[in-house]
Design an enzyme around this catalytic site. Structure first.
Site, PDB file in Angstrom:
ATOM      1  CB  SER A  85       4.544  -5.353   1.244  1.00 42.49           C
ATOM      2  OG  SER A  85       3.399  -4.575   1.453  1.00 42.49           O
ATOM      3  CD  GLU A 176       7.508  17.549   1.112  1.00 48.27           C
ATOM      4  OE1 GLU A 176       7.123  18.418   0.314  1.00 48.27           O
ATOM      5  OE2 GLU A 176       8.536  17.664   1.813  1.00 48.27           O
ATOM      6  CG  HIS A 238       1.515  -7.460   5.163  1.00 46.55           C
ATOM      7  ND1 HIS A 238       1.367  -7.961   3.876  1.00 46.55           N
ATOM      8  CD2 HIS A 238       2.147  -6.257   5.031  1.00 46.55           C
ATOM      9  CE1 HIS A 238       1.890  -7.098   3.006  1.00 46.55           C
ATOM     10  NE2 HIS A 238       2.365  -6.063   3.685  1.00 46.55           N
TER      11      HIS A 238
END
Length: 258
Positions: A85, A176, A238
């Site tokens: 990925s 963040e 996946h």
């Protein structure tokens, strides 16, 4: 950036890079199987994940250079790379930046095309977990469950919770920074030229139930990797290495040992 990694076995070196919100420990089962076949496995935490350092900067060029620093620190002239990925995008960027250091390249369930942002639900779930209030993993799981009905996805994310202090839980990944740079995660891979077997051998492995590499994507991949092999893991989505670990590792071993 000096990346954290775990080493398994001795023999032909291979470096494994996880996907978004993952960590090297997600690959422990597969690494141990590979290590039983005279393969020296380095399962790595990419920046802003696992036990590797956090940074406000988060893009594939930087992650490629992180990988380059690691390879040089380990003293390898050439190495096998396996990326899943987001990790697949990282190793593809490394192929652009340092092709001479790759012996074989394995891209797991990731193409070269642009992927529209599709992690909004996961991010909303993660943001909903306020560790100033949440004091147990059970509480975190209950909150995630309000956003994410899939049991596997919840457990995958919960593995990233740790005790930052004796009384404070936290995410191991830098949420963040990931949110700030989320557009970078799905960027199209850009290649300056065509890569053949003379450069390195390459294989793309996809999950049968996944939509990350469609049949229609293969011609575009072959434009840049005309000698690429393609393998499909039946019954896998996946997270193909977790869904079908034995079948996945069998394909990796076949390619490595060919």
């Amino acid at each position: 950036m000096k990346l954290f990694y775990r080493k398994y076995g001795e023999g032909t070196p291979i470096i494994i890079l996880h996907g978004l919100f993952g960590q090297c420990d997600n690959w422990q089962t597969q690494a141990k199987i590979l290590a039983q076949n005279n393969i020296e496995v380095y399962a790595v935490d990419q920046r802003n994940h696992g036990l590797s350092p956090h940074s406000n900067e988060f893009n594939y060029k930087l992650m490629s250079e992180d990988l380059h620093e690691l390879i040089n620190s380990l003293g390898f002239q050439k190495v096998i790379l396996l990326g899943h990925s987001m990790g697949g995008k990282t190793v593809l960027q490394f192929a652009v930046d340092h092709p001479q250091q790759i012996s074989k390249l394995i891209v797991a369930d990731m193409g070269i095309k642009y992927y529209h942002p599709h992690h909004q639900q996961v991010i909303a779930a993660l943001q909903a977990v306020d560790f100033n209030v949440v004091k147990t993993r059970r509480e975190a799981e209950e909150i995630l469950g309000k956003y994410l009905p899939d049991f596997g996805t919840k457990q995958f994310l919960l593995k990233n919770i740790y005790w930052k202090t004796d009384t404070q839980l936290a995410w191991r990944f830098n949420l963040e920074s990931i949110i700030k740079n989320i557009e970078q995660v799905g960027l199209e891979s850009e290649f300056p030229r065509v890569y053949t077997k003379e450069d390195f051998e390459v294989m793309f492995i996809r999950g049968e139930k996944s939509k990350y590499i469609l049949d229609s994507d293969i011609p575009g991949i072959r434009d840049y990797f005309p000698d690429a092999e393609f393998a499909t893991i039946e019954g896998a989505g996946h997270w193909l290495h977790a869904d079908k670990p034995k079948e996945f590792v069998a394909e990796v071993l076949r390619f490595i040992q060919a």
